[in-house]
Design a protein around this motif. Structure first.
Motif, PDB file in Angstrom:
ATOM      1  N   GLY A 252      -7.101  -8.484 -71.916  1.00 32.75           N
ATOM      2  CA  GLY A 252      -8.188  -7.513 -71.888  1.00 32.75           C
ATOM      3  C   GLY A 252      -9.196  -7.812 -70.795  1.00 32.75           C
ATOM      4  N   GLU A 253      -9.586  -9.089 -70.659  1.00 32.51           N
ATOM      5  CA  GLU A 253     -10.547  -9.471 -69.621  1.00 32.51           C
ATOM      6  C   GLU A 253      -9.982  -9.222 -68.231  1.00 32.51           C
ATOM      7  OE1 GLU A 253     -11.706 -11.307 -73.330  1.00 32.51           O
ATOM      8  OE2 GLU A 253      -9.807 -11.371 -72.229  1.00 32.51           O
ATOM      9  N   VAL A 254      -8.685  -9.500 -68.056  1.00 33.14           N
ATOM     10  CA  VAL A 254      -8.059  -9.259 -66.750  1.00 33.14           C
ATOM     11  C   VAL A 254      -8.088  -7.771 -66.405  1.00 33.14           C
ATOM     12  CG1 VAL A 254      -5.861  -9.300 -65.506  1.00 33.14           C
ATOM     13  CG2 VAL A 254      -6.595 -11.304 -66.801  1.00 33.14           C
ATOM     14  N   LEU A 255      -7.711  -6.917 -67.344  1.00 31.80           N
ATOM     15  CA  LEU A 255      -7.666  -5.481 -67.085  1.00 31.80           C
ATOM     16  C   LEU A 255      -9.038  -4.934 -66.705  1.00 31.80           C
ATOM     17  CD1 LEU A 255      -5.342  -4.269 -70.003  1.00 31.80           C
ATOM     18  CD2 LEU A 255      -4.716  -4.667 -67.619  1.00 31.80           C
ATOM     19  N   ARG A 256     -10.080  -5.424 -67.377  1.00 29.73           N
ATOM     20  CA  ARG A 256     -11.428  -4.911 -67.126  1.00 29.73           C
ATOM     21  C   ARG A 256     -12.047  -5.478 -65.852  1.00 29.73           C
ATOM     22  NH1 ARG A 256     -11.557  -6.358 -72.741  1.00 29.73           N
ATOM     23  NH2 ARG A 256     -11.157  -4.512 -74.041  1.00 29.73           N
ATOM     24  N   SER A 257     -11.352  -6.397 -65.206  1.00 31.05           N
ATOM     25  CA  SER A 257     -11.874  -7.015 -63.985  1.00 31.05           C
ATOM     26  C   SER A 257     -11.513  -6.226 -62.728  1.00 31.05           C
ATOM     27  CB  SER A 257     -11.337  -8.447 -63.853  1.00 31.05           C
ATOM     28  OG  SER A 257     -11.754  -9.245 -64.937  1.00 31.05           O
ATOM     29  N   TYR A 258     -10.759  -5.144 -62.875  1.00 34.36           N
ATOM     30  CA  TYR A 258     -10.321  -4.367 -61.713  1.00 34.36           C
ATOM     31  C   TYR A 258     -10.700  -2.902 -61.885  1.00 34.36           C
ATOM     32  CZ  TYR A 258      -7.881  -8.514 -60.207  1.00 34.36           C
ATOM     33  OH  TYR A 258      -7.612  -9.784 -59.781  1.00 34.36           O
ATOM     34  N   ASP A 259     -10.976  -2.252 -60.756  1.00 31.11           N
ATOM     35  CA  ASP A 259     -11.333  -0.829 -60.782  1.00 31.11           C
ATOM     36  C   ASP A 259     -10.144   0.048 -61.159  1.00 31.11           C
ATOM     37  OD1 ASP A 259     -13.869  -1.482 -60.020  1.00 31.11           O
ATOM     38  OD2 ASP A 259     -13.544  -1.115 -57.891  1.00 31.11           O
TER      39      ASP A 259
ATOM     40  N   ASP B  77       2.960   5.022 -52.193  1.00 33.71           N
ATOM     41  CA  ASP B  77       2.078   5.515 -53.250  1.00 33.71           C
ATOM     42  C   ASP B  77       0.928   4.557 -53.514  1.00 33.71           C
ATOM     43  OD1 ASP B  77       3.668   7.757 -53.498  1.00 33.71           O
ATOM     44  OD2 ASP B  77       4.878   6.913 -55.114  1.00 33.71           O
ATOM     45  N   LEU B  78       1.194   3.264 -53.420  1.00 36.23           N
ATOM     46  CA  LEU B  78       0.119   2.283 -53.615  1.00 36.23           C
ATOM     47  C   LEU B  78      -0.947   2.398 -52.532  1.00 36.23           C
ATOM     48  CD1 LEU B  78       1.621  -1.146 -54.794  1.00 36.23           C
ATOM     49  CD2 LEU B  78      -0.055   0.285 -55.960  1.00 36.23           C
ATOM     50  N   PHE B  79      -0.513   2.658 -51.295  1.00 34.63           N
ATOM     51  CA  PHE B  79      -1.489   2.849 -50.213  1.00 34.63           C
ATOM     52  C   PHE B  79      -2.469   3.960 -50.569  1.00 34.63           C
ATOM     53  CE2 PHE B  79       1.117   0.602 -46.853  1.00 34.63           C
ATOM     54  CZ  PHE B  79       0.103  -0.241 -46.452  1.00 34.63           C
ATOM     55  N   GLU B  80      -1.948   5.058 -51.104  1.00 38.07           N
ATOM     56  CA  GLU B  80      -2.818   6.178 -51.473  1.00 38.07           C
ATOM     57  C   GLU B  80      -3.777   5.789 -52.588  1.00 38.07           C
ATOM     58  OE1 GLU B  80      -3.087   9.022 -49.842  1.00 38.07           O
ATOM     59  OE2 GLU B  80      -1.627   8.152 -48.449  1.00 38.07           O
ATOM     60  N   ILE B  81      -3.293   5.035 -53.569  1.00 41.49           N
ATOM     61  CA  ILE B  81      -4.149   4.603 -54.677  1.00 41.49           C
ATOM     62  C   ILE B  81      -5.260   3.687 -54.178  1.00 41.49           C
ATOM     63  CG2 ILE B  81      -4.193   3.222 -56.800  1.00 41.49           C
ATOM     64  CD1 ILE B  81      -1.323   4.247 -57.321  1.00 41.49           C
ATOM     65  N   VAL B  82      -4.916   2.758 -53.288  1.00 40.90           N
ATOM     66  CA  VAL B  82      -5.925   1.834 -52.757  1.00 40.90           C
ATOM     67  C   VAL B  82      -6.962   2.586 -51.937  1.00 40.90           C
ATOM     68  CG1 VAL B  82      -6.299  -0.104 -51.185  1.00 40.90           C
ATOM     69  CG2 VAL B  82      -4.376  -0.151 -52.790  1.00 40.90           C
ATOM     70  N   ARG B  83      -6.521   3.545 -51.115  1.00 39.57           N
ATOM     71  CA  ARG B  83      -7.466   4.329 -50.318  1.00 39.57           C
ATOM     72  C   ARG B  83      -8.443   5.073 -51.215  1.00 39.57           C
ATOM     73  NH1 ARG B  83      -2.804   6.157 -47.299  1.00 39.57           N
ATOM     74  NH2 ARG B  83      -2.562   4.960 -45.382  1.00 39.57           N
ATOM     75  N   GLU B  84      -7.922   5.656 -52.272  1.00 39.84           N
ATOM     76  CA  GLU B  84      -8.774   6.397 -53.204  1.00 39.84           C
ATOM     77  C   GLU B  84      -9.800   5.484 -53.860  1.00 39.84           C
ATOM     78  OE1 GLU B  84      -8.431   8.694 -57.498  1.00 39.84           O
ATOM     79  OE2 GLU B  84      -6.618   8.257 -56.368  1.00 39.84           O
ATOM     80  N   VAL B  85      -9.361   4.314 -54.307  1.00 36.06           N
ATOM     81  CA  VAL B  85     -10.274   3.386 -54.984  1.00 36.06           C
ATOM     82  C   VAL B  85     -11.308   2.830 -54.019  1.00 36.06           C
ATOM     83  CG1 VAL B  85     -10.417   1.158 -56.159  1.00 36.06           C
ATOM     84  CG2 VAL B  85      -8.618   2.779 -56.783  1.00 36.06           C
TER      85      VAL B  85
ATOM     86  N   GLY C 112     -12.503   4.184 -51.546  1.00 32.49           N
ATOM     87  CA  GLY C 112     -13.454   5.213 -51.148  1.00 32.49           C
ATOM     88  C   GLY C 112     -14.562   5.421 -52.156  1.00 32.49           C
ATOM     89  N   ARG C 113     -14.456   4.747 -53.316  1.00 37.25           N
ATOM     90  CA  ARG C 113     -15.471   4.843 -54.357  1.00 37.25           C
ATOM     91  C   ARG C 113     -16.257   3.550 -54.420  1.00 37.25           C
ATOM     92  NH1 ARG C 113     -10.962   6.226 -58.040  1.00 37.25           N
ATOM     93  NH2 ARG C 113     -11.479   4.288 -59.084  1.00 37.25           N
ATOM     94  N   ALA C 114     -17.429   3.631 -54.986  1.00 39.81           N
ATOM     95  CA  ALA C 114     -18.225   2.420 -55.206  1.00 39.81           C
ATOM     96  C   ALA C 114     -17.554   1.580 -56.280  1.00 39.81           C
ATOM     97  CB  ALA C 114     -19.636   2.784 -55.636  1.00 39.81           C
ATOM     98  N   PRO C 115     -17.603   0.243 -56.159  1.00 38.87           N
ATOM     99  CA  PRO C 115     -16.985  -0.613 -57.172  1.00 38.87           C
ATOM    100  C   PRO C 115     -17.617  -0.398 -58.539  1.00 38.87           C
ATOM    101  CG  PRO C 115     -17.563  -1.873 -55.207  1.00 38.87           C
ATOM    102  CD  PRO C 115     -18.204  -0.527 -55.062  1.00 38.87           C
TER     103      PRO C 115
END
Length: 631
Positions: free
Chosen positions: A556-563, A606-614, A616-619
């Motif tokens: 649970g702690e690991v999952l909540r540590s990432y956007d 597909d991962l490249f697109e996901i990383v670009r999207e993330v 582009g947002r504030a952490p």
């Protein structure tokens, strides 16, 4: 000199492509290359000859570095007929090498697969290095002196092709020559014909100018030790045997043949010298029942199957939960509901392994991540089954079961012993035996072998009294026993290591914002894509779940540590759904159910697109993470 090569052998299901690929793999492994393989064959015993559904292929990826997958696209395609060419051309890279048997490119065979013109002559293969050779004719001529019919002689063309490829890539021939000598020892005519075909194919490459260059792939650096090539099913069988040996108890394996799990039975049937008894049952229900009966008798009961068979075993597995006896259930997953696609791979049995029983019947579930890891997963399942007195699921799949890779053979003395702690006498305050009096640490009940004086007790599927084991319909007792069976599984968390996350920049405060969390055979494709992306400067974290029930304590702690958490799996998002429900984290499912491993190229894009999207947002605000949660 090349760093890596991917070769795909393809032909009719009777052309020996699986054998050819396996022998080339053995040559690469003995040379010291890292290897990864992908056998792909029809479900039919003999599919229609010369048709695309009847094409059987074997892909081998060998390299001078640590590789994770058998490769998305091939560098070399050996096609024994038009169907093999048409079915596999799309998976050959532009500029790749094609070797075809021209003898099979007849008008009839071309028409069967929809070729209006011969692709060897119409220019459609100009983007490739085409070598059109009469493999059948040259093989028949090479083995003419052995008195075989043309049909039997032509069957050695796979060895002719193997010899040619062995020369082209500077492979050692001794391992294959020894194999052929042993395989056909009782049939000297076939032995000599196959050896001659193999040597003639090698000599053709060496003495003609058909190929202008040969290739060399250096050995891969590996830690010192003794290595062998191993498939997932063989590794699974060995892990089960070692577990039983470390527990000092005989092993009983009850199974019914089913693709792709049958090789586990075949392998174990040859290991009787290690106190292994195998029983080919008349059906899946009998197989599971016999395994559970063996556990009741003080043996290690094991059964294996694929999805359809696991469904039939479910009532017996519920009985194993109720009786709290050690039992290992190996589920070698395959594609689709019902018969589906028996020879193709999938990961869609996760929810069935977790919940596919009546009543509250919790069962620990562990998943192997690679062919060689099937050994470790099986060994760990045996340990938990015995020490916690519970049935345990081991999940593999067709990709792992049939695929092969190098395996560093472990030192048996380095593997810890397993103590079955059989009950030896009464344990009650009045000198009686209480079969459900539990170990304070594991909540395991005593394992009492039948016939032990003073340990007589009731056993069956009806609910038991929490101490005496007598039949009980008391509501409070049923609540207690239900809670206790769940708590016993939950306590396995104590021996599960914290989930480790591979995130190179995290220690310096410059870690990734996207975590890729895999399970089972998605390990290879996911890690391969992440390695590629990191070379471009993209930040990505990676973790692999081994235990799926219970989860690691720090998950649970690991999952909540990432956007963003991305879960690749070969189903419609089963693990992603479980993680969302349990941890209330918006996990993103990456789902593929095509009967093949996840494509590294597709996943990377597909991962490249996901990383670009993330990015582009504030952490997002990071949840507090206990010290040591990310390692």
């Amino acid at each position: 000199m090349l760093n890596r090569v991917v070769i795909r052998f393809a032909g009719d299901s009777g052309d020996g492509m699986q054998l050819t690929g396996d022998r080339f793999t053995a040559e690469a492994a003995s040379f010291g290359n890292d290897i990864s393989t992908l056998p792909n064959f029809p479900a039919e015993i003999r599919a229609p000859q010369g048709t695309i559904p009847g094409v059987s292929s074997f892909q081998v990826h060998f390299a001078d570095f640590d590789i994770m997958t058998p490769g998305d696209t091939a560098d070399v395609l050996v096609a024994m007929n038009p169907a093999a060419l048409k079915a596999n051309l799309a998976q050959l890279r532009r500029g790749g090498l094609i070797i075809v048997d021209t003898a099979e490119f007849t008008k009839r065979n071309l028409t069967k697969v929809g070729y209006s013109a011969n692709p060897l002559e119409d220019g459609s293969l100009d983007d490739y290095q085409l070598h059109a050779l009469d493999l059948t004719g040259m093989t028949v001529a090479a083995v003419h002196d052995f008195g075989l019919t043309r049909k039997d002689a032509s069957r050695a063309k796979n060895m002719y092709a193997l010899g040619l490829l062995s020369w082209l890539y500077n492979r050692d021939t001794e391992t294959t020559l020894k194999f052929l000598s042993e395989k056909f020892a009782g049939k000297p005519q076939l032995r000599d014909a196959n050896i001659t075909a193999f040597r003639t194919g090698y000599a053709f490459g060496e003495t003609t100018e058909t190929f202008g260059v040969t290739y060399q792939v250096a050995p891969a650096p590996m830690p010192a030790g003794r290595y062998r090539q191993i498939s997932g099913n063989v590794a699974l069988a060995y892990g089960l045997v070692v577990g039983a040996q470390k527990a000092g108890i005989p092993m009983f394996f009850g199974a019914y043949p089913i693709t792709p799990a049958s090789d586990v039975l075949h392998t174990l049937s040859k290991l009787k010298r290690f106190n292994v008894m195998t029983f080919q049952a008349e059906d899946e229900i009998a197989a599971a029942g016999s395994a559970l009966g063996a556990s009741f008798a003080g043996r290690l009961g094991v059964t294996a199957s694929s999805g359809p068979g696991i469904a039939l075993k479910s009532e017996t597995i519920s009985l194993a939960v109720m009786t709290e006896l050690p039992m290992v259930i190996c589920d070698v997953q395959r594609s689709g509901p019902s018969t589906g696609m028996p020879t193709k791979t999938e990961q869609a049995d996760l929810l069935m392994a977790l919940y596919g029983r009546h009543g509250e019947a919790p069962v620990p579930v562990i998943a192997a991540q690679s062919p060689s890891d099937c050994f470790t997963a099986a060994l760990e399942a045996v340990r938990v089954a015995i020490e916690y007195r519970t049935p345990v699921f081991v999940l593999t799949d067709g990709y792992l079961a049939n695929g092969a890779e190098p395996w560093k053979v472990p030192q048996l003395e380095d593997i810890a012993a397993i103590d079955p702690q059989f009950a030896t006498g009464p344990n009650g305050p009045k000198g009686e035996f209480l079969p459900y009096l539990r170990d304070e640490e594991t909540l395991a009940r005593p394992w009492a072998a039948p016939g032990t004086p003073g340990l007589e007790h009731r056993l069956g599927g009806i609910e038991k009294d929490a101490r005496t084991g007598n039949i009980s319909y008391d509501p409070a007792n049923h609540q207690l026993m239900t809670d206790t069976r769940q708590a016993k599984v939950d306590r396995i968390t104590r021996i599960i290591p914290p989930l480790e996350v591979d995130d190179p920049g995290r220690a310096s405060g410059d870690g990734a914002r996207v975590l890729v969390l895999g399970w089972g055979s998605t390990y290879g494709p996911a890690l391969a894509a992440i390695r590629r992306m990191r070379k471009t400067g993209t930040k990505l974290a990676h973790a692999q779940l081994r235990w799926l029930n219970p989860f690691p304590a720090n998950l649970g702690e690991v999952l909540r540590s990432y956007d963003k958490v991305v879960v690749p799996e070969m189903n419609l998002g089963q693990l992603a759904m479980l993680l969302r429900a349990k941890y209330l984290v918006d996990v993103q499912s990456y789902s593929r159910v095509r009967g093949l491993p996840i494509s590294v190229d597709e996943f990377e894009a597909d991962l490249f697109e996901i990383v670009r999207e993330v990015e582009g947002r504030a952490p997002a605000a990071a949840a507090p993470t206990p010290e040591g949660a990310l390692q």
